[in-house]
Scaffold this active site. Structure first.
Site, PDB file in Angstrom:
ATOM      1  N   TYR A  73      -0.809   5.317   5.255  1.00  0.00           N
ATOM      2  CA  TYR A  73      -0.705   4.222   4.289  1.00  0.00           C
ATOM      3  C   TYR A  73       0.770   3.808   4.181  1.00  0.00           C
ATOM      4  O   TYR A  73       1.448   4.103   3.207  1.00  0.00           O
ATOM      5  CB  TYR A  73      -1.237   4.754   2.954  1.00  0.00           C
ATOM      6  CG  TYR A  73      -1.456   3.779   1.825  1.00  0.00           C
ATOM      7  CD1 TYR A  73      -1.046   2.463   1.887  1.00  0.00           C
ATOM      8  CD2 TYR A  73      -2.100   4.199   0.664  1.00  0.00           C
ATOM      9  CE1 TYR A  73      -1.266   1.599   0.825  1.00  0.00           C
ATOM     10  CE2 TYR A  73      -2.325   3.347  -0.399  1.00  0.00           C
ATOM     11  CZ  TYR A  73      -1.907   2.049  -0.310  1.00  0.00           C
ATOM     12  OH  TYR A  73      -2.122   1.203  -1.361  1.00  0.00           O
ATOM     13  N   GLU A  80      -9.194 -11.351  -3.862  1.00  0.00           N
ATOM     14  CA  GLU A  80      -9.204 -10.219  -2.920  1.00  0.00           C
ATOM     15  C   GLU A  80     -10.405  -9.308  -3.204  1.00  0.00           C
ATOM     16  O   GLU A  80     -10.554  -8.810  -4.315  1.00  0.00           O
ATOM     17  CB  GLU A  80      -7.891  -9.459  -3.096  1.00  0.00           C
ATOM     18  CG  GLU A  80      -7.670  -8.391  -2.078  1.00  0.00           C
ATOM     19  CD  GLU A  80      -6.266  -7.793  -2.164  1.00  0.00           C
ATOM     20  OE1 GLU A  80      -5.295  -8.513  -2.479  1.00  0.00           O
ATOM     21  OE2 GLU A  80      -6.159  -6.583  -1.929  1.00  0.00           O
ATOM     22  N   ASP A  89       4.036   1.348   3.847  1.00  0.00           N
ATOM     23  CA  ASP A  89       4.558   0.058   3.419  1.00  0.00           C
ATOM     24  C   ASP A  89       5.408  -0.501   4.558  1.00  0.00           C
ATOM     25  O   ASP A  89       5.694   0.187   5.538  1.00  0.00           O
ATOM     26  CB  ASP A  89       5.417   0.239   2.155  1.00  0.00           C
ATOM     27  CG  ASP A  89       4.571   0.525   0.926  1.00  0.00           C
ATOM     28  OD1 ASP A  89       3.386   0.153   0.922  1.00  0.00           O
ATOM     29  OD2 ASP A  89       5.100   1.116  -0.033  1.00  0.00           O
ATOM     30  N   ARG A 135       1.641   6.261  -6.513  1.00  0.00           N
ATOM     31  CA  ARG A 135       2.417   5.064  -6.168  1.00  0.00           C
ATOM     32  C   ARG A 135       2.812   4.287  -7.413  1.00  0.00           C
ATOM     33  O   ARG A 135       3.723   3.490  -7.381  1.00  0.00           O
ATOM     34  CB  ARG A 135       1.573   4.134  -5.288  1.00  0.00           C
ATOM     35  CG  ARG A 135       1.411   4.565  -3.858  1.00  0.00           C
ATOM     36  CD  ARG A 135       0.327   3.748  -3.165  1.00  0.00           C
ATOM     37  NE  ARG A 135       0.656   2.329  -3.041  1.00  0.00           N
ATOM     38  CZ  ARG A 135       1.334   1.798  -2.035  1.00  0.00           C
ATOM     39  NH1 ARG A 135       1.772   2.569  -1.074  1.00  0.00           N
ATOM     40  NH2 ARG A 135       1.571   0.509  -1.980  1.00  0.00           N
ATOM     41  N   ARG A 150      -8.072  -8.534  -7.267  1.00  0.00           N
ATOM     42  CA  ARG A 150      -6.950  -9.291  -7.797  1.00  0.00           C
ATOM     43  C   ARG A 150      -6.969 -10.727  -7.289  1.00  0.00           C
ATOM     44  O   ARG A 150      -7.641 -11.042  -6.311  1.00  0.00           O
ATOM     45  CB  ARG A 150      -5.610  -8.631  -7.477  1.00  0.00           C
ATOM     46  CG  ARG A 150      -5.411  -8.238  -6.037  1.00  0.00           C
ATOM     47  CD  ARG A 150      -4.159  -7.345  -5.869  1.00  0.00           C
ATOM     48  NE  ARG A 150      -4.189  -6.719  -4.559  1.00  0.00           N
ATOM     49  CZ  ARG A 150      -3.392  -5.745  -4.163  1.00  0.00           C
ATOM     50  NH1 ARG A 150      -2.454  -5.275  -4.966  1.00  0.00           N
ATOM     51  NH2 ARG A 150      -3.500  -5.223  -2.960  1.00  0.00           N
ATOM     52  N   ARG A 192     -10.522   1.049   4.550  1.00  0.00           N
ATOM     53  CA  ARG A 192     -11.042   0.059   3.617  1.00  0.00           C
ATOM     54  C   ARG A 192     -10.811  -1.297   4.229  1.00  0.00           C
ATOM     55  O   ARG A 192      -9.779  -1.561   4.843  1.00  0.00           O
ATOM     56  CB  ARG A 192     -10.336   0.133   2.262  1.00  0.00           C
ATOM     57  CG  ARG A 192     -10.738   1.295   1.426  1.00  0.00           C
ATOM     58  CD  ARG A 192     -12.198   1.354   1.124  1.00  0.00           C
ATOM     59  NE  ARG A 192     -12.606   0.374   0.112  1.00  0.00           N
ATOM     60  CZ  ARG A 192     -13.878   0.066  -0.124  1.00  0.00           C
ATOM     61  NH1 ARG A 192     -14.838   0.614   0.578  1.00  0.00           N
ATOM     62  NH2 ARG A 192     -14.169  -0.806  -1.071  1.00  0.00           N
ATOM     63  N   ARG A 240       6.760   4.115 -17.120  1.00  0.00           N
ATOM     64  CA  ARG A 240       8.121   3.986 -17.648  1.00  0.00           C
ATOM     65  C   ARG A 240       8.117   3.786 -19.147  1.00  0.00           C
ATOM     66  O   ARG A 240       7.240   3.124 -19.678  1.00  0.00           O
ATOM     67  CB  ARG A 240       8.790   2.731 -17.087  1.00  0.00           C
ATOM     68  CG  ARG A 240       9.048   2.758 -15.649  1.00  0.00           C
ATOM     69  CD  ARG A 240      10.061   1.685 -15.317  1.00  0.00           C
ATOM     70  NE  ARG A 240      10.000   1.477 -13.899  1.00  0.00           N
ATOM     71  CZ  ARG A 240       9.451   0.416 -13.342  1.00  0.00           C
ATOM     72  NH1 ARG A 240       8.977  -0.554 -14.077  1.00  0.00           N
ATOM     73  NH2 ARG A 240       9.405   0.330 -12.041  1.00  0.00           N
TER      74      ARG A 240
END
Ligand code: UDP
Length: 363
Positions: free
Chosen positions: A345, A297, A347, A171, A277, A246, A175
């Site tokens: 999973y 989190e 989005d 994911r 995070r 999870r 770059r």
């Protein structure tokens, strides 16, 4: 008598309800929670739209889906550019030239960065990577793996990277430009006014019952068809044993300062920091309020009865899901959908796409 009973008022359920209602079907949407919108629920605190079940940033490359969601809200131009904190160092994500030049003080150009990573990878290259650790080292080398991936991933998934499937890391883009945009997608943004309003619009004119548990009330509802977006294993009373998820918990605080971390998302990649995070919600909408709301989190092991978040799509759990899917296929007049019903999973854009595909066959 309803044409469709839709169990779960999240994005999948609401998309189905909206489209079916438009086609003239009589729908009832139920949810066991006391609010609509599932995990994309946002709630206003101190004038800030708080992402109660974690950060949701809408991003897609599919124009059809982008246009679809834009019917229900205006999106701002937020671009996710998370920062990672490792000990006393801060790095840009995803892995890009900003990250590389900060990690190595002899790296200035894309070629320098490629050579550096190549050098590191060659030392540790693993043919045919079998787990997330091997895949990550092959992708970015051991330095980035140690500082930015290992601890974060182990915290998020509750097991070491050597025991995790490699696809999770795919994911994350790598770059060789100075581009901090976390996503590669063409379209991205946050709905102005929050996600709950989107779901409100989708469900407008449709009967919704909250605090209404399917298991407790199913015999009271007369419906020709059911769309079930809860956990598929729960539906079948865990007859083959529970699927693993999870769990994520959020500790939310209101702080008397206007800018706590200068960014919507800061990842804490060190294993010793217990949270993964910190989200500072106002930055999703460029808020100028005098206070701020942050959420730490924490990721932990899920057990039946807990709120499931991420499906753990390793081979063992996918095989178990397939057994439940076989049972589901034999059921009449019920279909399963969403992250929990399909154990994927997804989005938000995937969720809408899968829902619209399912609905295509209903005239
Ligand atoms: N990841 C990481 N370090 C980071 C952020 C992400 O190693 O600072 C890895 C981690 O394995 C995680 C995966 O990338 O599970 C996907 O992260 P993403 O942020 O896409 O997950 P989500 O936002 O869906 O929780």
């Amino acid at each position: 008598m309803y044409d469709y009973l839709i169990v779960g008022a999240g994005l999948y359920g609401a998309t189905c309800a909206y489209e079916l209602n438009k086609k003239g079907y009589k729908c009832l949407v139920i949810d066991k929670r006391d609010h609509i919108a599932g995990n994309i629920y946002t709630k206003e605190i101190e004038g800030i739209n708080v992402h109660v079940y974690g950060a949701h940033i809408f991003h897609t490359s599919n124009k059809e889906i982008w246009d679809y969601i834009n019917q229900f809200a205006e999106f701002n131009n937020f671009i996710n550019q998370p920062v990672a904190r490792y000990k006393n160092e801060l790095y840009n994500l995803p892995f890009n030239m900003n990250t590389f030049t900060k990690l190595w003080n002899d790296v200035f150009t894309p070629d320098d960065a490629k050579n550096k990573i190549e050098e590191e990878k060659n030392k540790y290259h693993i043919e045919d990577p079998k787990n997330l650790e091997e895949q990550a080292i092959n992708l970015v080398g051991p330095t980035i793996y140690e500082k930015l991936i290992k601890g974060y991933t182990a915290k998020q998934w509750g097991r070491p990277c050597t025991e995790l499937p490699s696809f999770i890391i795919k994911r994350l883009p790598v770059r060789f430009t100075f581009d901090n945009n976390y996503f590669n997608d063409r379209y991205q943004g946050i709905p102005i006014g929050g996600y709950t309003k989107i779901i409100e619009k989708m469900l407008s004119g449709i009967e919704v019952r909250l605090n209404y548990d399917y298991k407790l009330h199913k015999n009271e509802i007369n419906a020709n068809n059911v769309i079930y977006t809860g956990p598929i294993d729960e539906y079948f009373d865990y007859c083959y044993g529970p699927l693993e998820y999870r769990k994520v918990e959020f500790k939310t605080e209101i702080l008397d300062c206007d800018n706590y971390q200068g960014n919507a998302v800061v990842n804490y990649t060190q294993y010793e920091i217990p949270y993964t995070r910190i989200i500072e919600h106002k930055h999703f909408e460029f808020g100028k309020q005098s206070k701020t709301v942050i959420s730490k989190e924490y990721s932990s092991t899920w057990k039946p009865g807990d709120e499931p978040y991420y499906p753990l799509n390793d081979n063992k759990n996918n095989d178990l899901y397939n057994k439940y899917k076989e049972l589901a296929d034999k059921e009449k007049n019920i279909s399963f959908g969403g992250r929990l019903g399909l154990y994927k999973y997804y989005d938000m854009d995937d969720t809408i796409e899968v829902a619209l595909n399912y609905l295509k066959d209903i005239k």
